[in-house]
Design an enzyme around this catalytic site. Structure first.
Site, PDB file in Angstrom:
ATOM      1  N   SER A 127       0.828  -1.211   0.000  1.00 47.27           N
ATOM      2  CA  SER A 127       0.000   0.000   0.000  1.00 47.27           C
ATOM      3  C   SER A 127       0.862   1.261   0.000  1.00 47.27           C
ATOM      4  CB  SER A 127      -0.871  -0.016   1.248  1.00 47.27           C
ATOM      5  OG  SER A 127      -1.469   1.246   1.467  1.00 47.27           O
ATOM      6  N   TYR A 151      -1.561   0.262   9.973  1.00 48.08           N
ATOM      7  CA  TYR A 151      -1.695  -0.473   8.707  1.00 48.08           C
ATOM      8  C   TYR A 151      -0.447  -0.290   7.843  1.00 48.08           C
ATOM      9  CZ  TYR A 151      -3.728  -1.504   4.062  1.00 48.08           C
ATOM     10  OH  TYR A 151      -3.977  -1.986   2.813  1.00 48.08           O
ATOM     11  N   LYS A 155       2.226  -3.178   6.630  1.00 44.71           N
ATOM     12  CA  LYS A 155       2.569  -3.413   5.217  1.00 44.71           C
ATOM     13  C   LYS A 155       4.074  -3.227   4.982  1.00 44.71           C
ATOM     14  CE  LYS A 155      -1.492  -4.306   3.225  1.00 44.71           C
ATOM     15  NZ  LYS A 155      -1.756  -5.621   2.582  1.00 44.71           N
TER      16      LYS A 155
END
Lengths: 326, 326
Positions: A127, A151, A155
């Site tokens: 991402s 998040y 990642k």
């Protein structure tokens, strides 16, 4: 070619499964088996026939990764993740799913490698959230991954693990940092980025849509079709050509919200543009302000990854692939 | 001020313990307790008296992190690690000690925070190994962390976790990427970087030393005293001033091996330089070629971190602090 898609129930996962089933092949080899896995049993694409197997499983449960790898898929697409907002709201769940389950998969692959030399192509969806402010206007491939969300941290850690597991020879991994996907099909959602699709999708259907940020806001977009194309292309890439940094920022359309609105007017006229309600939301604007605006995805381009280059194309792809008929 | 040093048996850890015990204070507060932990019970510095407690414990064992945190130290120095060569030779041990044990410590801190709002200053020693080739000649603070070793990956992951646990308010973490430490006291070791110390330390003692790389090889050095100074300075820093990127590249001496040899000649004459045997080793040269050469540690400098600026100073510090007497 035995293919495993983990996260096959999501929007991109389902499109990827349908594309592979439709092609009947991947990376130049005929499809022999298509394992589709998600928390709920994912849909089996039309035409997949007896090759496809759908299974409900949670990769973060003990033994699941080993069981999936026991079948020795040639290519593993790992798309499963808790999304950004949920990983921020539930710290433990985010780390369990996005980090621990991913590491369990990589460890299962490593143990299989140690057992019999197994070394699959692993394609992982990362991402743009691995990048955090302060950011340059155009982000080069060698810019620091310094996320500002849990998040993004999860990642970024997965990207580091892919480099190491690949360098050590346990897998042949490739990560893809996907642009924000526009136009997402379906209904409006609560994601902070939802308006990037909504301000096109709803007016194209004659419905009102809310724009919470200024028209000068810039972002990096690609279509669902382009995202599936990235995944397919990654499955067939020569790993040696990728080099040691195995996660690549994907190409996309660098545009402003104003560019999106201008393209909407070209596609559907001023009456469509009139359906956009400007309702500035400082909370959303503050989130988006920390997001990257544009990239120079030189490594991905050199490896042949391609995406749309204009918002007009994003709209055309949506009309061809996803827009409601009639 | 209750201080915990994990990895207090190492060269830097022991010097740090001695410095804190000698100061009788840290970050402007009087020392009340000094917990020293390592795999083998670390030495208690002279003068620490009843304040110091030495304990043998393995942070990767279940419950150890929680027990250390149960005492609610105000400042935790986490220096314990499997070194680069061992993490490369033993993949599982490297991840267990450098990643899992570090995460266990951070999780113990988080659980303590959730229980009673505990939020210690955590000072972590990271490494230049988070950077991997290709690298610019001078590496800025926003250069991508793309390690080429498992050790570097483990350190880079710890850096990401520190950012996230700090942003979420569980700890107030600061990581320090230490330069290569020169002159390390003691005997020659097998580390690929050992010659950076050896070509100074051995000739200063009238002994021969081997140089396996060309004199043009460049690297980034600081003394053991400077490393301890970084750790002490980090313990007292205002976390808000550090900003969201919590690991900082420390300042150092950017120099070539030729610069080192010239400083040796100034310090000990041509007869010392004559004790260096030039024995090119392509294997070591290939490793060093992937290492960073110089940095622009702007963020650390702005926060007041300082180091030596010449090799002459590195030699003077060694003579004052560590060189054998007589």
């Amino acid at each position: 070619m035995h293919v495993l898609i983990i996260g096959a129930g999501g929007m991109i996962g389902a499109k990827l499964a349908a594309r592979i089933a439709g092609d009947g092949a991947l990376a130049g080899r005929a499809l022999t088996r298509l394992d589709l896995v998600d928390i709920a049993a994912p849909p089996v694409p039309a035409g997949a026939g007896a090759l496809a197997q759908s299974q409900a499983a949670d990769l973060s449960d003990d033994g699941v990764a080993a069981a999936l790898v026991a079948r020795r898929p040639d290519v593993i697409f790992h798309l499963a993740a808790v999304v950004s907002g949920e990983a921020e709201a539930d710290f433990e769940k985010g780390y369990r799913v996005n980090l621990d389950a991913t590491r369990a998969l990589f460890e299962a692959i490593r143990h299989a490698h140690l057992a019999d030399g197994y070394r699959p192509r692993l394609v992982f969806t990362s991402s743009l959230a691995v990048y955090g402010a302060p950011l340059p206007d155009v982000i080069p491939d060698d810019h620091i991954r310094a996320p500002r969300t849990s998040y993004g941290v999860q990642k970024a850690i997965a990207e580091l693990l892919i480099d190491d597991y690949t360098r050590r020879g346990f897998m042949d991994g490739i990560g893809l940092r996907l642009p924000t996907i526009v136009i997402r099909p379906g209904r409006p959602n609560a994601a902070a980025s939802g308006f990037f699709s909504g301000i096109l999708r709803e007016p194209l259907a004659g419905q009102r849509s809310t724009l919470p940020v200024p028209e000068t806001t810039r972002h990096w977009l690609a279509s669902p079709r382009a995202a599936v194309g990235f995944l397919i292309h990654a499955a067939g890439l020569d790993g040696v050509a990728v080099g040691p940094r195995r996660t690549l920022t994907m190409p996309g359309v660098a545009c402003s919200v104003g560019d999106q609105i201008a393209a909407l007017e070209r596609a559907a006229g001023p009456q469509a543009v009139a359906l956009i309600d400007h309702a500035p939301d400082p909370a959303i604007a503050a989130i988006i302000d920390n997001w990257p605006r544009a990239f120079d995805p030189a490594a991905a381009r050199a490896l042949g990854f391609t995406a749309e280059t204009t918002v007009d194309e994003l709209i055309a792809v949506y009309r061809a692939d996803d827009a409601p008929r009639g």
